[in-house]
Enzyme design. Structure first.
Site, PDB file in Angstrom:
ATOM      1  N   SER A 126       0.833  -1.208   0.000  1.00 49.09           N
ATOM      2  CA  SER A 126       0.000   0.000   0.000  1.00 49.09           C
ATOM      3  C   SER A 126       0.865   1.255   0.000  1.00 49.09           C
ATOM      4  O   SER A 126       1.899   1.302   0.666  1.00 49.09           O
ATOM      5  CB  SER A 126      -0.897   0.000   1.242  1.00 49.09           C
ATOM      6  N   TYR A 150      -2.345   5.464  -4.823  1.00 51.07           N
ATOM      7  CA  TYR A 150      -3.421   6.452  -4.868  1.00 51.07           C
ATOM      8  C   TYR A 150      -2.838   7.627  -5.626  1.00 51.07           C
ATOM      9  O   TYR A 150      -1.872   8.239  -5.154  1.00 51.07           O
ATOM     10  CB  TYR A 150      -3.832   6.881  -3.461  1.00 51.07           C
ATOM     11  N   THR A 176      -5.409   2.375  -7.647  1.00 52.15           N
ATOM     12  CA  THR A 176      -6.718   2.118  -7.027  1.00 52.15           C
ATOM     13  C   THR A 176      -7.724   3.113  -7.588  1.00 52.15           C
ATOM     14  O   THR A 176      -7.512   4.326  -7.517  1.00 52.15           O
ATOM     15  CB  THR A 176      -6.607   2.232  -5.497  1.00 52.15           C
ATOM     16  N   LYS A 287      -7.004  -1.261 -10.152  1.00 53.18           N
ATOM     17  CA  LYS A 287      -7.570  -2.078  -9.061  1.00 53.18           C
ATOM     18  C   LYS A 287      -8.876  -1.429  -8.623  1.00 53.18           C
ATOM     19  O   LYS A 287      -8.880  -0.270  -8.195  1.00 53.18           O
ATOM     20  CB  LYS A 287      -6.580  -2.108  -7.889  1.00 53.18           C
ATOM     21  N   HIS A 311     -12.806  -3.095  -3.016  1.00 54.58           N
ATOM     22  CA  HIS A 311     -12.026  -2.593  -1.880  1.00 54.58           C
ATOM     23  C   HIS A 311     -12.427  -3.325  -0.591  1.00 54.58           C
ATOM     24  O   HIS A 311     -12.496  -2.740   0.490  1.00 54.58           O
ATOM     25  CB  HIS A 311     -12.267  -1.090  -1.730  1.00 54.58           C
TER      26      HIS A 311
HETATM   27  C1  FMN Z   1      -7.559  -2.492   6.557  1.00 50.91           C
HETATM   28  C2  FMN Z   1      -7.557  -2.413   5.068  1.00 50.91           C
HETATM   29  C3  FMN Z   1      -6.756  -1.468   4.444  1.00 50.91           C
HETATM   30  C4  FMN Z   1      -6.737  -1.403   3.056  1.00 50.91           C
HETATM   31  N1  FMN Z   1      -5.899  -0.511   2.464  1.00 50.91           N
HETATM   32  C5  FMN Z   1      -5.865  -0.440   1.125  1.00 50.91           C
HETATM   33  C6  FMN Z   1      -4.984   0.455   0.486  1.00 50.91           C
HETATM   34  O1  FMN Z   1      -4.206   1.156   1.116  1.00 50.91           O
HETATM   35  N2  FMN Z   1      -5.044   0.521  -0.855  1.00 50.91           N
HETATM   36  C7  FMN Z   1      -5.899  -0.263  -1.602  1.00 50.91           C
HETATM   37  O2  FMN Z   1      -5.942  -0.152  -2.818  1.00 50.91           O
HETATM   38  N3  FMN Z   1      -6.707  -1.145  -1.018  1.00 50.91           N
HETATM   39  C8  FMN Z   1      -6.714  -1.245   0.320  1.00 50.91           C
HETATM   40  N4  FMN Z   1      -7.524  -2.170   0.906  1.00 50.91           N
HETATM   41  C9  FMN Z   1      -8.329  -3.073   0.068  1.00 50.91           C
HETATM   42  C10 FMN Z   1      -7.544  -4.371  -0.239  1.00 50.91           C
HETATM   43  O3  FMN Z   1      -6.480  -4.142  -1.117  1.00 50.91           O
HETATM   44  C11 FMN Z   1      -8.441  -5.453  -0.866  1.00 50.91           C
HETATM   45  O4  FMN Z   1      -9.092  -4.891  -1.970  1.00 50.91           O
HETATM   46  C12 FMN Z   1      -9.462  -6.039   0.100  1.00 50.91           C
HETATM   47  O5  FMN Z   1      -8.946  -6.095   1.410  1.00 50.91           O
HETATM   48  C13 FMN Z   1      -9.864  -7.432  -0.360  1.00 50.91           C
HETATM   49  O6  FMN Z   1     -10.852  -7.952   0.434  1.00 50.91           O
HETATM   50  P1  FMN Z   1     -10.603  -8.972   1.662  1.00 50.91           P
HETATM   51  O7  FMN Z   1     -10.088  -8.158   2.797  1.00 50.91           O
HETATM   52  O8  FMN Z   1     -11.978  -9.502   1.912  1.00 50.91           O
HETATM   53  O9  FMN Z   1      -9.640 -10.026   1.199  1.00 50.91           O
HETATM   54  C14 FMN Z   1      -7.556  -2.262   2.288  1.00 50.91           C
HETATM   55  C15 FMN Z   1      -8.342  -3.213   2.929  1.00 50.91           C
HETATM   56  C16 FMN Z   1      -8.347  -3.309   4.295  1.00 50.91           C
HETATM   57  C17 FMN Z   1      -9.194  -4.365   4.950  1.00 50.91           C
HETATM   58  C1  7N5 Z   2      -8.440   6.228   2.053  1.00 53.77           C
HETATM   59  C2  7N5 Z   2      -8.221   4.915   2.619  1.00 53.77           C
HETATM   60  C3  7N5 Z   2      -6.790   4.519   2.706  1.00 53.77           C
HETATM   61  C4  7N5 Z   2      -6.584   3.157   3.186  1.00 53.77           C
HETATM   62  C5  7N5 Z   2      -7.546   2.219   2.564  1.00 53.77           C
HETATM   63  O1  7N5 Z   2      -7.519   1.978   1.400  1.00 53.77           O
HETATM   64  C6  7N5 Z   2      -8.556   1.599   3.357  1.00 53.77           C
HETATM   65  O2  7N5 Z   2      -8.611   1.815   4.570  1.00 53.77           O
HETATM   66  O3  7N5 Z   2      -9.380   0.853   2.785  1.00 53.77           O
END
Ligand code: FMN
Ligand code: 7N5
Length: 423
Positions: A126, A150, A176, A287, A311
């Site tokens: 990330s 981002y 993203t 993504k 997401h």
């Molecule tokens: C706590 C958390 C933080 C995340 N941070 C990001 C991020 O910084 N950038 C991003 O593109 N997706 C982020 N995601 C989304 C994940 O990349 C992914 O799409 C998602 O977690 C997939 O679903 P799952 O948790 O059910 O496996 C985040 C998800 C979670 C749960």
């Molecule tokens: C703006 C959100 C940044 C981290 C992220 O992608 C998440 O928490 O899902």
């Protein structure tokens, strides 16, 4: 001697790591993690947007399919490996980019990277990590790593990050695209989520032009002359994004809430620009694709690949579960660019089903965070091992020996009344 002990010894005798008898499933991993995370972290990691129905459906969608196993096929040699970003990955599973992993364990992203290297699994890093992208690249060595991006309205920050990613040998940038605004995460709002001291959004500390930027991350150091002012700015902008009252242009220090959502992003202007910045070393993927129309546009704008994602149910609640969105996207893009998927994958059989429906690869988010909270690097390795072992077992019991063998012939769909249809 109990059967579980016997099972453990049989695994050991084949040179495999012994089972963790306290944790044999991702569900159990989630329970262990729950006990280890503080409330703010647990809520931030686990919640979905609004009522959380899309978050839930991401997982339950897998229950709509059943596997049609074939028998008498000599499955004694199963090869679960695939090639991604020019490297062998031992399974078609990668670690999805998730922000601020030091919340789960002090070693954060470094522990995840070491586990990915050990497991030979690709890692998505990330932009909003609590370790720098350079340190993570060092920890993962020459194994596949990609940078989630981002794309900020302030292009200079993004440009610098892309340059650094190239230098650190990241293979691709995952832009993203499902965060033009921040989804409504009610627990995050109620908890007034802040990254606690001493953690920082590490990539932008090194990148900052002044002490002000460095200290204005969530969890700012109070020794900074303008820390109080920045603190105020942070919570004010968080509020602004959540309640949708107004959009301020993201000037000043880089914070998650001010900079990650970018309402100006668009195909025409931004994809070409990003491709120019990344070429020739890094591929550009998008993504957060959820429809066939956008898959067609992704092909048209010559991105290198798609991740079907909502997401993890954290953005638009009410959107289709990713597995339900997958078939139309596969139809639009298959054979033109690779299609990956994430969201709700909690079993090896889920991986098999996603591949049978046409995905080339899957990414896993929260289970990795749970592994990290459970036992740091060892916990992430355990998470990846559980999913990989289950996937291999599923392949063998379904009668497949190569990942490419997994097609829709191995699935049926079953509706609520029990009616079964071939795909
Ligand atoms: C706590 C958390 C933080 C995340 N941070 C990001 C991020 O910084 N950038 C991003 O593109 N997706 C982020 N995601 C989304 C994940 O990349 C992914 O799409 C998602 O977690 C997939 O679903 P799952 O948790 O059910 O496996 C985040 C998800 C979670 C749960
Ligand atoms: C703006 C959100 C940044 C981290 C992220 O992608 C998440 O928490 O899902």
């Amino acid at each position: 001697m109990g059967t579980s002990q016997l099972f453990t010894m049989s695994a050991q005798s084949k040179g495999e790591k012994p089972h963790d008898l306290n944790c044999l499933t991702i569900k159990e991993l989630e329970k262990h993690a729950e006990l280890r995370m503080d409330k703010q972290t647990r809520d931030y990691y686990n919640e979905g947007a609004d009522s959380g129905s899309t978050l839930l459906e991401n997982s339950t969608a897998y229950g709509k399919y059943r596997i049609r196993p074939r028998v008498l096929r000599d499955i004694s040699l199963i090869d679960t490996s695939v090639s991604v970003f020019g490297k062998k990955n031992v399974v078609p599973i990668g670690v999805a980019p998730t922000a601020m992993q030091c919340l789960a364990h002090p070693d954060g992203e470094l522990a995840t990277a070491r586990a990915c290297k050990e497991a030979e699994v690709a890692m998505g890093m990330s932009s909003f990590s609590t370790s720098t992208l350079e340190d993570v690249a060092k920890a993962i060595g020459d194994h596949s790593h990609v940078l989630q991006l981002y794309l900020f309205e302030e292009r200079e920050h993004s440009k610098k990050l892309i340059k650094r990613a190239k230098k650190a040998d990241y293979k691709a940038v995952f832009l993203t695209v499902d965060t033009p605004m921040l989804g409504r995460r009610n627990l995050e709002i109620r908890n007034q989520f802040k990254l606690p001291k001493p953690y920082k959004i590490a990539n932008f500390v090194a990148d900052s032009d002044s002490a002000a930027s460095e200290t204005a991350m969530e969890g700012a150091s109070s020794s900074a002359p303008n820390a109080a002012e920045n603190e105020q700015k942070n919570s004010a902008s968080t509020q602004g994004y959540h309640d949708g009252k107004q959009r301020r242009g993201p000037t000043g220090p880089v914070t998650v809430h001010t900079h990650a959502p970018n309402p100006t992003l668009c195909w025409e202007r931004d994809i070409g620009w990003l491709k120019e910045q990344c070429a020739p070393e890094m591929e550009v993927w998008v993504k957060g694709i959820a429809t066939a129309e956008d898959a067609h546009l992704a092909v048209h704008h010559r991105v290198d690949g798609i991740v079907v994602s909502n997401h993890g149910g954290r953005q638009l609640n009410g959107a289709l579960a990713t597995l339900d969105a997958l078939p139309e996207i596969v139809e639009a893009a298959k054979g033109k660019i690779p299609v990956h998927i994430d969201g709700g994958i909690r079993h090896g059989t889920d991986v098999f089903k996603a591949l049978a429906l046409g995905a080339d690869f899957v990414w896993v988010g929260r289970p990795v965070l749970w592994g990290l909270a459970y036992k740091g690097q060892e916990g992430v390795e355990l998470c990846l091992r559980l999913l990989s072992d289950e996937f291999k077992l599923c392949m063998g019991l379904a009668g497949t020996v190569k990942v490419n063998d997994i097609t829709k012939d191995y699935l049926v769909k079953i509706d609520k009344s029990g009616f079964i249809s071939r795909l």
